[in-house]
Design a protein around this motif. Structure first.
Motif, PDB file in Angstrom:
ATOM      1  N   SER A 186      49.968   9.827  33.349  1.00 57.74           N
ATOM      2  CA  SER A 186      48.663   9.576  33.968  1.00 57.74           C
ATOM      3  C   SER A 186      47.580  10.429  33.315  1.00 57.74           C
ATOM      4  O   SER A 186      46.440   9.976  33.143  1.00 57.74           O
ATOM      5  CB  SER A 186      48.718   9.865  35.466  1.00 57.74           C
ATOM      6  N   THR A 187      47.923  11.659  32.964  1.00 59.96           N
ATOM      7  CA  THR A 187      46.963  12.549  32.309  1.00 59.96           C
ATOM      8  C   THR A 187      46.481  11.958  30.992  1.00 59.96           C
ATOM      9  O   THR A 187      45.279  11.910  30.710  1.00 59.96           O
ATOM     10  CB  THR A 187      47.590  13.925  32.062  1.00 59.96           C
ATOM     11  N   GLY A 188      47.429  11.516  30.156  1.00 54.90           N
ATOM     12  CA  GLY A 188      47.059  10.973  28.859  1.00 54.90           C
ATOM     13  C   GLY A 188      46.277   9.680  28.965  1.00 54.90           C
ATOM     14  O   GLY A 188      45.228   9.511  28.331  1.00 54.90           O
ATOM     15  N   ILE A 189      46.781   8.751  29.777  1.00 46.58           N
ATOM     16  CA  ILE A 189      46.086   7.475  29.955  1.00 46.58           C
ATOM     17  C   ILE A 189      44.702   7.708  30.559  1.00 46.58           C
ATOM     18  O   ILE A 189      43.701   7.142  30.120  1.00 46.58           O
ATOM     19  CB  ILE A 189      46.911   6.526  30.833  1.00 46.58           C
ATOM     20  N   GLY A 190      44.648   8.559  31.566  1.00 45.23           N
ATOM     21  CA  GLY A 190      43.372   8.844  32.224  1.00 45.23           C
ATOM     22  C   GLY A 190      42.351   9.468  31.290  1.00 45.23           C
ATOM     23  O   GLY A 190      41.150   9.193  31.396  1.00 45.23           O
ATOM     24  N   ALA A 191      42.810  10.321  30.357  1.00 40.37           N
ATOM     25  CA  ALA A 191      41.880  10.961  29.428  1.00 40.37           C
ATOM     26  C   ALA A 191      41.136   9.931  28.594  1.00 40.37           C
ATOM     27  O   ALA A 191      39.936  10.067  28.326  1.00 40.37           O
ATOM     28  CB  ALA A 191      42.635  11.930  28.523  1.00 40.37           C
ATOM     29  N   ALA A 192      41.852   8.882  28.166  1.00 41.11           N
ATOM     30  CA  ALA A 192      41.215   7.813  27.389  1.00 41.11           C
ATOM     31  C   ALA A 192      40.390   6.891  28.283  1.00 41.11           C
ATOM     32  O   ALA A 192      39.282   6.484  27.922  1.00 41.11           O
ATOM     33  CB  ALA A 192      42.281   7.014  26.643  1.00 41.11           C
ATOM     34  N   VAL A 301      39.630  17.775  25.587  1.00 46.97           N
ATOM     35  CA  VAL A 301      40.680  18.798  25.544  1.00 46.97           C
ATOM     36  C   VAL A 301      41.626  18.608  26.725  1.00 46.97           C
ATOM     37  O   VAL A 301      41.219  18.692  27.881  1.00 46.97           O
ATOM     38  CB  VAL A 301      40.075  20.220  25.576  1.00 46.97           C
ATOM     39  N   LEU A 302      42.909  18.352  26.396  1.00 44.76           N
ATOM     40  CA  LEU A 302      43.935  18.207  27.424  1.00 44.76           C
ATOM     41  C   LEU A 302      44.930  19.365  27.400  1.00 44.76           C
ATOM     42  O   LEU A 302      45.524  19.705  28.416  1.00 44.76           O
ATOM     43  CB  LEU A 302      44.713  16.901  27.238  1.00 44.76           C
ATOM     44  N   GLY A 303      45.174  19.944  26.210  1.00 43.27           N
ATOM     45  CA  GLY A 303      46.162  21.000  26.070  1.00 43.27           C
ATOM     46  C   GLY A 303      45.670  22.330  26.624  1.00 43.27           C
ATOM     47  O   GLY A 303      44.477  22.637  26.554  1.00 43.27           O
ATOM     48  N   ALA A 304      46.580  23.117  27.180  1.00 39.68           N
ATOM     49  CA  ALA A 304      46.244  24.422  27.754  1.00 39.68           C
ATOM     50  C   ALA A 304      46.731  25.534  26.833  1.00 39.68           C
ATOM     51  O   ALA A 304      47.929  25.683  26.617  1.00 39.68           O
ATOM     52  CB  ALA A 304      46.863  24.586  29.140  1.00 39.68           C
ATOM     53  N   GLY A 322      25.158  16.520  17.463  1.00 36.15           N
ATOM     54  CA  GLY A 322      25.058  15.559  18.566  1.00 36.15           C
ATOM     55  C   GLY A 322      26.392  15.193  19.191  1.00 36.15           C
ATOM     56  O   GLY A 322      26.482  14.236  19.971  1.00 36.15           O
ATOM     57  N   LYS A 323      27.432  15.949  18.883  1.00 33.75           N
ATOM     58  CA  LYS A 323      28.764  15.662  19.427  1.00 33.75           C
ATOM     59  C   LYS A 323      28.959  16.378  20.764  1.00 33.75           C
ATOM     60  O   LYS A 323      28.257  17.326  21.088  1.00 33.75           O
ATOM     61  CB  LYS A 323      29.840  16.103  18.426  1.00 33.75           C
ATOM     62  N   SER A 324      29.953  15.943  21.522  1.00 34.07           N
ATOM     63  CA  SER A 324      30.229  16.583  22.810  1.00 34.07           C
ATOM     64  C   SER A 324      31.671  17.039  22.887  1.00 34.07           C
ATOM     65  O   SER A 324      32.559  16.475  22.237  1.00 34.07           O
ATOM     66  CB  SER A 324      29.912  15.630  23.975  1.00 34.07           C
ATOM     67  N   LEU A 325      31.899  18.056  23.692  1.00 32.02           N
ATOM     68  CA  LEU A 325      33.224  18.636  23.911  1.00 32.02           C
ATOM     69  C   LEU A 325      33.454  18.716  25.412  1.00 32.02           C
ATOM     70  O   LEU A 325      32.629  19.262  26.138  1.00 32.02           O
ATOM     71  CB  LEU A 325      33.303  20.021  23.276  1.00 32.02           C
ATOM     72  N   LYS A 326      34.581  18.167  25.861  1.00 27.05           N
ATOM     73  CA  LYS A 326      34.818  18.112  27.304  1.00 27.05           C
ATOM     74  C   LYS A 326      36.282  18.383  27.618  1.00 27.05           C
ATOM     75  O   LYS A 326      37.176  17.867  26.960  1.00 27.05           O
ATOM     76  CB  LYS A 326      34.432  16.727  27.840  1.00 27.05           C
ATOM     77  N   GLY A 327      36.522  19.196  28.616  1.00 23.19           N
ATOM     78  CA  GLY A 327      37.876  19.430  29.099  1.00 23.19           C
ATOM     79  C   GLY A 327      38.174  18.521  30.268  1.00 23.19           C
ATOM     80  O   GLY A 327      37.259  18.051  30.957  1.00 23.19           O
ATOM     81  N   CYS A 328      39.460  18.251  30.506  1.00 24.70           N
ATOM     82  CA  CYS A 328      39.793  17.442  31.678  1.00 24.70           C
ATOM     83  C   CYS A 328      41.163  17.839  32.207  1.00 24.70           C
ATOM     84  O   CYS A 328      42.097  18.074  31.452  1.00 24.70           O
ATOM     85  CB  CYS A 328      39.743  15.954  31.362  1.00 24.70           C
ATOM     86  N   LEU A 329      41.251  17.953  33.522  1.00 19.98           N
ATOM     87  CA  LEU A 329      42.519  18.159  34.207  1.00 19.98           C
ATOM     88  C   LEU A 329      43.004  16.815  34.734  1.00 19.98           C
ATOM     89  O   LEU A 329      42.211  16.015  35.245  1.00 19.98           O
ATOM     90  CB  LEU A 329      42.349  19.136  35.375  1.00 19.98           C
ATOM     91  N   PHE A 330      44.292  16.565  34.586  1.00 21.93           N
ATOM     92  CA  PHE A 330      44.909  15.333  35.097  1.00 21.93           C
ATOM     93  C   PHE A 330      44.200  14.090  34.556  1.00 21.93           C
ATOM     94  O   PHE A 330      44.135  13.059  35.230  1.00 21.93           O
ATOM     95  CB  PHE A 330      44.911  15.346  36.622  1.00 21.93           C
ATOM     96  N   GLY A 331      43.665  14.195  33.336  1.00 22.52           N
ATOM     97  CA  GLY A 331      43.047  13.050  32.701  1.00 22.52           C
ATOM     98  C   GLY A 331      41.759  12.580  33.345  1.00 22.52           C
ATOM     99  O   GLY A 331      41.218  11.539  32.981  1.00 22.52           O
ATOM    100  N   GLY A 332      41.255  13.349  34.320  1.00 21.69           N
ATOM    101  CA  GLY A 332      40.049  12.928  35.017  1.00 21.69           C
ATOM    102  C   GLY A 332      40.298  11.873  36.085  1.00 21.69           C
ATOM    103  O   GLY A 332      39.353  11.360  36.686  1.00 21.69           O
TER     104      GLY A 332
END
Length: 387
Positions: A186-192, A301-304, A322-332
């Motif tokens: 779910s984390t991986g799928i949710g991240a995308a 970013v998914l890895g800890a 103009g790029k962005s960097l975002k972290g996510c827990l549980f794929g958002g």
């Protein structure tokens, strides 16, 4: 569990088996323990299937805080409700459920918003206790407290879960597939899907093709990405990745005199639209960021990484790229609404889950499941608690 059996145990402690970690790195010991009845807003669940992950391995090996022993690990599972505590009306005895580590209370500003999955009422923390009452529901037969893990502790035949960490699921999905949606897949799928919002026709680069990275590939495939680049040190991962939509492979250890980001820019004609770091290395986050296309590229970013690790990015590059960097827990993802959607997509034969399961073992062989994961011989090893 049938109603007759449930009535015998409702409101009473249950003696059952659990795989207990007494000391870091030592084999898990299956022993009899006591599981207390659920308190208010809690549910006691009989676990049917569970699956160890790299996170379980990390905390099994960990010697310093936030490590604590003796502990019952495990945070990916599927089970059946045995009994419910006061104030629980979302599920009832006999319901099939999936627990998850990130709370979804449904009441706070964040849980009601589409912009975040980070609950404010029960914020994520590495507590060894139940999240609402700050006490344990586990003791061994000598009365010693056994500590919880990530609000789930699924390496036990029975366990108590807060209702904010539990969702009811469709009975049609097999237990050995349902448990996969409890965390990593779910984390991986949710991240995308949820965090990056990958668009049809876009290009994606995934750093690390473990189970989370492969789940990102599956999510990107479902979103319609046309070029999915897998980055890993193991070339064998490419063949595995193809099953989940990976179209290109970059061996991070064999790029000649070029950096990985230079190779990806060549493949994509300027950089990937979306980059995902799935390993947990600050240096790899920086390489993923460098691999993104200027103007609109997103790095997720998914890895800890280890506590205290820091990122170093050029202020000039951040301003001008103009790029962005975002972290996510549980794929958002919001577990109570999104996990049922993923289950439906699996039942509709859109989402691939079967390819993630490489091994299945009995509960007595839990240490074998750990060994397979440590040696890199399995993606997901499902443990059946009652076979």
């Amino acid at each position: 569990m049938d109603e007759k059996q449930s009535s015998k145990t409702r409101g009473k402690p249950i003696k059952c088996r659990a795989a207990v970690v007494r000391r870091p790195g030592e084999p898990l010991v299956i022993e009899e323990i006591m599981v207390a009845p659920p308190m208010a807003r809690e549910v006691r669940v009989r676990i049917i299937c569970t699956s160890p992950s790299r996170t379980d391995i990390s905390f099994w090996e960990m010697k310093d805080e936030p490590a604590i022993f003796p502990r019952i690990l495990g945070h990916e599972a599927m089970g059946v409700v045995e009994s419910v505590g006061e104030g629980v009306d979302e599920v009832t005895e006999g319901d099939s459920v999936i627990p998850f580590f990130l709370s979804d209370c449904g009441e706070c500003v964040d849980c009601r918003s589409k912009k975040s999955n980070l609950c404010s009422n029960l914020p994520f923390k590495l507590s060894p206790y139940m999240p609402r009452h700050e006490t344990s529901r586990f003791t061994d037969l000598k009365g010693e407290v056994l500590y919880h893990f990530l609000s789930v502790s699924s390496f036990s035949e029975y366990k108590v879960v807060d209702i904010a960490h539990l969702t009811k699921i469709d009975l049609s999905i097999p237990p050995n597939r349902a448990c996969l949606l409890s965390c990593e897949v779910s984390t991986g799928i949710g991240a995308a899907w949820r965090t990056a919002n990958v668009e049809t026709g876009s290009t994606v680069a995934i750093f690390g093709l473990g189970s989370i990275g492969l789940a990102v590939a599956e999510g990107a495939r479902l979103c319609g990405a046309t070029k999915i680049i897998g980055v890993d040190l193991n070339p064998d991962k490419f063949e595995v990745g193809k099953k989940f939509g990976v179209t290109e492979f970059v061996n991070a250890g064999d790029c000649g005199n070029k950096t990985v980001s230079q190779v990806i820019k060549e493949i994509t004609g300027g950089g990937a639209d979306y980059c995902f770091e799935c390993v947990g290395l600050a240096s790899l986050v920086q390489e993923a960021y460098a691999s993104c296309r200027k103007g609109w590229g997103k790095t997720i970013v998914l890895g800890a990484d280890k506590p205290g690790s820091t990122l170093s990015l050029s202020s000039y590059d951040v301003l001008h790229s103009g790029k962005s960097l975002k972290g996510c827990l549980f794929g958002g993802i919001k577990a109570k609404t999104d996990i049922p959607i993923l289950i439906k997509r699996y039942l509709d034969k859109e989402l691939q889950l079967d390819g993630f399961v490489t091994h299945e073992v009995k509960f007595e062989d839990i240490n074998k499941a750990f060994d397979l994961l440590i040696r890199g011989e399995s993606l997901r090893c499902v443990i059946w608690m009652d076979k």
